[in-house]
Design an enzyme around this catalytic site. Structure first.
Site, PDB file in Angstrom:
ATOM      1  N   HIS A 141      10.826  22.793   3.719  1.00 60.99           N
ATOM      2  CA  HIS A 141      11.835  23.478   4.527  1.00 60.99           C
ATOM      3  C   HIS A 141      11.581  23.391   6.035  1.00 60.99           C
ATOM      4  O   HIS A 141      10.448  23.466   6.506  1.00 60.99           O
ATOM      5  CB  HIS A 141      11.899  24.958   4.121  1.00 60.99           C
ATOM      6  N   HIS A 150       9.001   6.774   9.310  1.00 55.98           N
ATOM      7  CA  HIS A 150       8.878   6.325   7.910  1.00 55.98           C
ATOM      8  C   HIS A 150       7.917   7.261   7.175  1.00 55.98           C
ATOM      9  O   HIS A 150       6.739   7.344   7.524  1.00 55.98           O
ATOM     10  CB  HIS A 150       8.351   4.884   7.862  1.00 55.98           C
TER      11      HIS A 150
HETATM   12  C1  LIG Z   1      -4.781   3.183   8.161  1.00 59.50           C
HETATM   13  C2  LIG Z   1      -4.380   1.733   7.962  1.00 59.50           C
HETATM   14  C3  LIG Z   1      -3.114   1.434   8.759  1.00 59.50           C
HETATM   15  C4  LIG Z   1      -5.547   0.876   8.452  1.00 59.50           C
HETATM   16  O1  LIG Z   1      -5.214  -0.447   8.272  1.00 59.50           O
HETATM   17  P1  LIG Z   1      -6.014  -1.564   9.117  1.00 59.50           P
HETATM   18  O2  LIG Z   1      -5.800  -1.343  10.567  1.00 59.50           O
HETATM   19  O3  LIG Z   1      -5.616  -2.890   8.540  1.00 59.50           O
HETATM   20  O4  LIG Z   1      -7.511  -1.214   8.869  1.00 59.50           O
HETATM   21  P2  LIG Z   1      -8.576  -1.845   7.832  1.00 59.50           P
HETATM   22  O5  LIG Z   1      -7.986  -2.021   6.471  1.00 59.50           O
HETATM   23  O6  LIG Z   1      -9.179  -3.024   8.498  1.00 59.50           O
HETATM   24  O7  LIG Z   1      -9.646  -0.662   7.744  1.00 59.50           O
HETATM   25  C5  LIG Z   1     -10.369  -0.220   8.894  1.00 59.50           C
HETATM   26  C6  LIG Z   1     -11.322   0.863   8.435  1.00 59.50           C
HETATM   27  O8  LIG Z   1     -10.583   2.037   8.056  1.00 59.50           O
HETATM   28  C7  LIG Z   1     -10.826   2.365   6.677  1.00 59.50           C
HETATM   29  N1  LIG Z   1      -9.550   2.771   6.104  1.00 59.50           N
HETATM   30  C8  LIG Z   1      -8.431   1.996   5.975  1.00 59.50           C
HETATM   31  N2  LIG Z   1      -7.445   2.710   5.447  1.00 59.50           N
HETATM   32  C9  LIG Z   1      -7.947   3.929   5.202  1.00 59.50           C
HETATM   33  C10 LIG Z   1      -7.376   5.089   4.646  1.00 59.50           C
HETATM   34  N3  LIG Z   1      -6.093   5.114   4.245  1.00 59.50           N
HETATM   35  N4  LIG Z   1      -8.147   6.197   4.558  1.00 59.50           N
HETATM   36  C11 LIG Z   1      -9.451   6.188   4.969  1.00 59.50           C
HETATM   37  N5  LIG Z   1     -10.048   5.094   5.519  1.00 59.50           N
HETATM   38  C12 LIG Z   1      -9.293   3.994   5.623  1.00 59.50           C
HETATM   39  C13 LIG Z   1     -11.365   1.072   6.056  1.00 59.50           C
HETATM   40  O9  LIG Z   1     -12.161   1.348   4.917  1.00 59.50           O
HETATM   41  C14 LIG Z   1     -12.141   0.502   7.204  1.00 59.50           C
HETATM   42  O10 LIG Z   1     -13.361   1.190   7.315  1.00 59.50           O
HETATM   43  P3  LIG Z   1     -14.716   0.460   7.834  1.00 59.50           P
HETATM   44  O11 LIG Z   1     -14.422   0.036   9.254  1.00 59.50           O
HETATM   45  O12 LIG Z   1     -15.748   1.513   7.727  1.00 59.50           O
HETATM   46  O13 LIG Z   1     -14.911  -0.714   6.931  1.00 59.50           O
HETATM   47  C15 LIG Z   1      -4.055   1.423   6.479  1.00 59.50           C
HETATM   48  O14 LIG Z   1      -5.218   1.356   5.684  1.00 59.50           O
HETATM   49  C16 LIG Z   1      -3.106   2.413   5.873  1.00 59.50           C
HETATM   50  O15 LIG Z   1      -3.459   3.483   5.380  1.00 59.50           O
HETATM   51  N6  LIG Z   1      -1.796   2.014   5.922  1.00 59.50           N
HETATM   52  C17 LIG Z   1      -0.712   2.760   5.383  1.00 59.50           C
HETATM   53  C18 LIG Z   1      -0.135   2.011   4.184  1.00 59.50           C
HETATM   54  C19 LIG Z   1       1.129   2.626   3.700  1.00 59.50           C
HETATM   55  O16 LIG Z   1       1.521   3.701   4.080  1.00 59.50           O
HETATM   56  N7  LIG Z   1       1.812   1.874   2.852  1.00 59.50           N
HETATM   57  C20 LIG Z   1       3.086   2.309   2.307  1.00 59.50           C
HETATM   58  C21 LIG Z   1       4.199   1.460   2.838  1.00 59.50           C
HETATM   59  S1  LIG Z   1       5.696   1.785   2.014  1.00 59.50           S
END
Ligand SMILES: CC(C)(COP(=O)(O)OP(=O)(O)OC[C@H]1O[C@@H](n2cnc3c(N)ncnc32)[C@H](O)[C@@H]1OP(=O)(O)O)[C@@H](O)C(=O)NCCC(=O)NCCS
Length: 209
Positions: A141, A150
């Site tokens: 709410h 998004h």
């Molecule tokens: C946060 C996010 C954007 C990071 O992506 P990225 O910039 O490509 O980063 P990386 O995958 O290289 O990860 C970087 C670090 O963050 C950590 N990390 C990545 N995603 C994480 C998450 N969701 N929660 C906690 N830690 C996370 C990785 O383990 C890595 O840690 P390290 O440096 O200790 O190895 C991505 O993981 C994420 O959560 N994206 C959202 C996806 C989503 O919403 N999808 C739905 C679409 S409809």
């Protein structure tokens, strides 16, 4: 009443979900538009991929509605630019709401809002233009979402949360009540946000930092 014909901008995964909803609603779809010429002549769920975006100019703005089929996994800017480009040319965007989303009659959605299957939007919620509320997300709410936000599948916003323009709330993230997220924030998948977040910041983990 005649249902206006729509053109879907994009032919990828997000576009496919939207086309599925439009087909279930019986909305007439002229086709999907896609910059990659190799896809022209192919189809998505039986809807032809006909040309690139310039095809829109073959219609007057009053004769067609557009559907923004560009998704986002962390950066909402390309989707925002697409929306703003065609709005500047005078075209309008259809809202697409899955018949099995639950949207309060006391919620308000602006132009081009997309609400996928199983999402729940509670009373007093305001959702500005071009936002996506993805599959199974819950917006409690009195939340207020600015344009181009998004909310990814399974994310939960507790009551009276504010989300600034262009922010991405990741898959299954949770935002506690009364918090404010600035513009263009990125909330990582699975995060539990317990403090407000400044514009442009990325936070992740439990509690999110
Ligand atoms: C946060 C996010 C954007 C990071 O992506 P990225 O910039 O490509 O980063 P990386 O995958 O290289 O990860 C970087 C670090 O963050 C950590 N990390 C990545 N995603 C994480 C998450 N969701 N929660 C906690 N830690 C996370 C990785 O383990 C890595 O840690 P390290 O440096 O200790 O190895 C991505 O993981 C994420 O959560 N994206 C959202 C996806 C989503 O919403 N999808 C739905 C679409 S409809």
């Amino acid at each position: 009443m005649t249902i206006p014909e729509v053109l879907v901008l994009g032919a990828g995964g997000h576009a496919k979900v939207l086309i599925d909803i439009l087909l279930s609603l019986g909305t007439p779809i002229k086709g999907a538009l896609e910059p990659n010429q190799e896809l022209w002549g192919k189809s998505v769920l039986g809807v032809p991929i006909i040309a690139g975006d310039e095809f829109i100019f073959t219609y007057k703005p009053e004769d067609i509605l557009l559907v923004n089929g560009l998704g986002s996994v962390k950066n909402t800017l390309p989707r925002r630019k697409l929306f703003e480009r065609w709005k500047a040319h005078g075209y309008s965007f259809a809202s697409v709401i899955h018949p099995k989303a639950i949207v309060s009659s006391h919620a308000h959605c602006d132009e081009g809002v997309q609400i996928m299957a199983g999402a729940i939007i509670s009373a007093g919620v305001q959702i500005a233009e071009n936002c996506v509320i993805n599959t199974g997300a819950i917006i409690e709410h009195d939340c207020k979402l600015e344009a181009h936000v998004h909310i990814s599948p399974g994310a939960h916003l507790a009551g009276t949360v504010k989300v600034g323009a262009g922010s991405h709330i990741g898959l299954s993230a949770s935002i506690l009540q009364n918090l404010s997220l600035g513009e263009a924030c990125l909330i990582a998948a699975g995060a539990v946000v317990v403090d407000s977040v400044e514009s442009g910041k990325t936070v992740m983990g439990i509690p999110a930092k």
